[in-house]
Design a protein around this motif. Structure first.
Motif, PDB file in Angstrom:
ATOM      1  N   ASP A  28     -29.086 -41.461  13.584  1.00 20.92           N
ATOM      2  CA  ASP A  28     -29.022 -40.491  14.676  1.00 20.92           C
ATOM      3  C   ASP A  28     -27.975 -40.870  15.710  1.00 20.92           C
ATOM      4  O   ASP A  28     -27.236 -40.008  16.205  1.00 20.92           O
ATOM      5  CB  ASP A  28     -30.390 -40.336  15.341  1.00 20.92           C
ATOM      6  CG  ASP A  28     -31.403 -39.680  14.419  1.00 20.92           C
ATOM      7  OD1 ASP A  28     -31.001 -38.864  13.554  1.00 20.92           O
ATOM      8  OD2 ASP A  28     -32.606 -39.978  14.552  1.00 20.92           O
ATOM      9  N   ARG A  31     -24.500 -40.213  14.162  1.00 23.62           N
ATOM     10  CA  ARG A  31     -24.204 -38.777  14.161  1.00 23.62           C
ATOM     11  C   ARG A  31     -23.778 -38.321  15.558  1.00 23.62           C
ATOM     12  O   ARG A  31     -22.779 -37.630  15.719  1.00 23.62           O
ATOM     13  CB  ARG A  31     -25.426 -37.985  13.710  1.00 23.62           C
ATOM     14  CG  ARG A  31     -25.239 -36.478  13.712  1.00 23.62           C
ATOM     15  CD  ARG A  31     -26.539 -35.730  13.411  1.00 23.62           C
ATOM     16  NE  ARG A  31     -27.066 -36.042  12.103  1.00 23.62           N
ATOM     17  CZ  ARG A  31     -28.168 -36.785  11.889  1.00 23.62           C
ATOM     18  NH1 ARG A  31     -28.848 -37.297  12.908  1.00 23.62           N
ATOM     19  NH2 ARG A  31     -28.576 -37.011  10.662  1.00 23.62           N
ATOM     20  N   LYS A  32     -24.537 -38.720  16.559  1.00 26.75           N
ATOM     21  CA  LYS A  32     -24.258 -38.306  17.939  1.00 26.75           C
ATOM     22  C   LYS A  32     -22.911 -38.840  18.418  1.00 26.75           C
ATOM     23  O   LYS A  32     -22.078 -38.087  18.934  1.00 26.75           O
ATOM     24  CB  LYS A  32     -25.379 -38.812  18.850  1.00 26.75           C
ATOM     25  CG  LYS A  32     -25.187 -38.495  20.307  1.00 26.75           C
ATOM     26  CD  LYS A  32     -26.312 -39.101  21.135  1.00 26.75           C
ATOM     27  CE  LYS A  32     -26.024 -38.977  22.616  1.00 26.75           C
ATOM     28  NZ  LYS A  32     -27.003 -39.686  23.427  1.00 26.75           N
ATOM     29  N   SER A  35     -19.782 -37.519  15.989  1.00 30.03           N
ATOM     30  CA  SER A  35     -19.489 -36.088  16.115  1.00 30.03           C
ATOM     31  C   SER A  35     -18.944 -35.770  17.505  1.00 30.03           C
ATOM     32  O   SER A  35     -18.014 -34.976  17.648  1.00 30.03           O
ATOM     33  CB  SER A  35     -20.714 -35.239  15.796  1.00 30.03           C
ATOM     34  OG  SER A  35     -21.758 -35.485  16.721  1.00 30.03           O
ATOM     35  N   TYR A  68     -16.746 -33.054  11.623  1.00 29.56           N
ATOM     36  CA  TYR A  68     -18.199 -33.029  11.426  1.00 29.56           C
ATOM     37  C   TYR A  68     -18.632 -31.576  11.356  1.00 29.56           C
ATOM     38  O   TYR A  68     -18.210 -30.753  12.171  1.00 29.56           O
ATOM     39  CB  TYR A  68     -18.924 -33.732  12.568  1.00 29.56           C
ATOM     40  CG  TYR A  68     -20.431 -33.606  12.489  1.00 29.56           C
ATOM     41  CD1 TYR A  68     -21.153 -34.288  11.514  1.00 29.56           C
ATOM     42  CD2 TYR A  68     -21.134 -32.793  13.372  1.00 29.56           C
ATOM     43  CE1 TYR A  68     -22.533 -34.161  11.428  1.00 29.56           C
ATOM     44  CE2 TYR A  68     -22.507 -32.668  13.291  1.00 29.56           C
ATOM     45  CZ  TYR A  68     -23.199 -33.351  12.317  1.00 29.56           C
ATOM     46  OH  TYR A  68     -24.566 -33.235  12.219  1.00 29.56           O
ATOM     47  N   GLY A  70     -21.960 -29.523  11.696  1.00 27.83           N
ATOM     48  CA  GLY A  70     -23.354 -29.623  12.097  1.00 27.83           C
ATOM     49  C   GLY A  70     -24.297 -28.824  11.222  1.00 27.83           C
ATOM     50  O   GLY A  70     -25.447 -29.216  11.014  1.00 27.83           O
ATOM     51  N   ASP A  73     -24.597 -30.923   8.229  1.00 29.31           N
ATOM     52  CA  ASP A  73     -24.775 -32.327   8.622  1.00 29.31           C
ATOM     53  C   ASP A  73     -23.952 -33.246   7.715  1.00 29.31           C
ATOM     54  O   ASP A  73     -24.454 -34.187   7.115  1.00 29.31           O
ATOM     55  CB  ASP A  73     -26.249 -32.734   8.601  1.00 29.31           C
ATOM     56  CG  ASP A  73     -26.487 -34.076   9.297  1.00 29.31           C
ATOM     57  OD1 ASP A  73     -25.703 -34.448  10.202  1.00 29.31           O
ATOM     58  OD2 ASP A  73     -27.462 -34.770   8.915  1.00 29.31           O
ATOM     59  N   ARG A  74     -22.654 -32.954   7.658  1.00 28.45           N
ATOM     60  CA  ARG A  74     -21.726 -33.735   6.839  1.00 28.45           C
ATOM     61  C   ARG A  74     -20.471 -34.088   7.633  1.00 28.45           C
ATOM     62  O   ARG A  74     -20.026 -33.317   8.477  1.00 28.45           O
ATOM     63  CB  ARG A  74     -21.305 -32.961   5.587  1.00 28.45           C
ATOM     64  CG  ARG A  74     -22.424 -32.720   4.612  1.00 28.45           C
ATOM     65  CD  ARG A  74     -21.950 -31.838   3.460  1.00 28.45           C
ATOM     66  NE  ARG A  74     -23.050 -31.460   2.618  1.00 28.45           N
ATOM     67  CZ  ARG A  74     -23.302 -32.001   1.424  1.00 28.45           C
ATOM     68  NH1 ARG A  74     -22.509 -32.933   0.954  1.00 28.45           N
ATOM     69  NH2 ARG A  74     -24.324 -31.605   0.719  1.00 28.45           N
ATOM     70  N   PHE A  75     -19.912 -35.262   7.297  1.00 30.19           N
ATOM     71  CA  PHE A  75     -18.636 -35.694   7.852  1.00 30.19           C
ATOM     72  C   PHE A  75     -17.570 -35.587   6.768  1.00 30.19           C
ATOM     73  O   PHE A  75     -17.852 -35.815   5.590  1.00 30.19           O
ATOM     74  CB  PHE A  75     -18.709 -37.147   8.335  1.00 30.19           C
ATOM     75  CG  PHE A  75     -19.407 -37.299   9.657  1.00 30.19           C
ATOM     76  CD1 PHE A  75     -18.715 -37.127  10.850  1.00 30.19           C
ATOM     77  CD2 PHE A  75     -20.750 -37.621   9.713  1.00 30.19           C
ATOM     78  CE1 PHE A  75     -19.350 -37.263  12.070  1.00 30.19           C
ATOM     79  CE2 PHE A  75     -21.402 -37.762  10.926  1.00 30.19           C
ATOM     80  CZ  PHE A  75     -20.696 -37.583  12.113  1.00 30.19           C
ATOM     81  N   THR A  92     -24.373 -37.041   6.328  1.00 30.49           N
ATOM     82  CA  THR A  92     -24.432 -38.081   7.353  1.00 30.49           C
ATOM     83  C   THR A  92     -25.324 -39.232   6.925  1.00 30.49           C
ATOM     84  O   THR A  92     -24.950 -40.399   7.064  1.00 30.49           O
ATOM     85  CB  THR A  92     -24.922 -37.487   8.689  1.00 30.49           C
ATOM     86  OG1 THR A  92     -24.004 -36.468   9.097  1.00 30.49           O
ATOM     87  CG2 THR A  92     -25.022 -38.550   9.757  1.00 30.49           C
ATOM     88  N   SER A  93     -26.495 -38.937   6.385  1.00 25.97           N
ATOM     89  CA  SER A  93     -27.419 -40.002   5.986  1.00 25.97           C
ATOM     90  C   SER A  93     -26.833 -40.857   4.862  1.00 25.97           C
ATOM     91  O   SER A  93     -27.016 -42.083   4.849  1.00 25.97           O
ATOM     92  CB  SER A  93     -28.765 -39.425   5.559  1.00 25.97           C
ATOM     93  OG  SER A  93     -28.610 -38.530   4.475  1.00 25.97           O
TER      94      SER A  93
END
Length: 122
Positions: A28, A31-32, A35, A68, A70, A73-75, A92-93
């Motif tokens: 988390d 991601r924050k 992004s 990124y 949202g 949820d991918r980079f 992301t995970s």
């Protein structure tokens, strides 16, 4: 090259570089931070990850992130070895898990990411 070596090299340049080992972070937080950083002008994110953890060949690798998304949820990884691997969107995970692997060349610290931005003018 290890994550800490990347930070050391960047420290010799007129930029601000924040090294984050995955073990000292969370998915988390990554991601924050990543992004948000990518959404700012003259801000960059470099990731140090284990390639085979995202289905590629070989070991540790370093590449910049480009974007990124949202919604998914991918980079987007812009692989520096583009002759072998084209740009790829990674969950992301999955990317965080690939960074949260030990690097035997860096005292078994985990890989991670570096937030890079223009140094503040004094």
């Amino acid at each position: 090259m290890t994550l800490d070596q990347i930070g050391g090299i960047l420290a010799t340049q007129p930029v601000k570089a924040e090294v984050h080992h995955a073990a000292d972070s969370s998915v988390d937080e990554f991601r924050k931070l990543a992004s948000s950083h990518l959404g700012q002008s003259n801000h960059f994110v470099i990731v140090n990850y284990l390639r085979k953890a995202i289905g590629q060949e070989k070991g540790g690798h370093i590449s910049p992130l480009a974007a990124y998304d949202g919604k998914s949820d991918r980079f987007l990884i812009l692989d520096v070895a583009r002759y072998k691997y084209p740009p790829v969107w990674v969950k992301t995970s999955e990317l965080f898990d690939a960074m949260n692997t030990q690097d035997s060349h860096n005292e078994n610290k985990t890989r991670g990411f570096v937030l890079v931005s223009a140094a503040s003018v004094q």
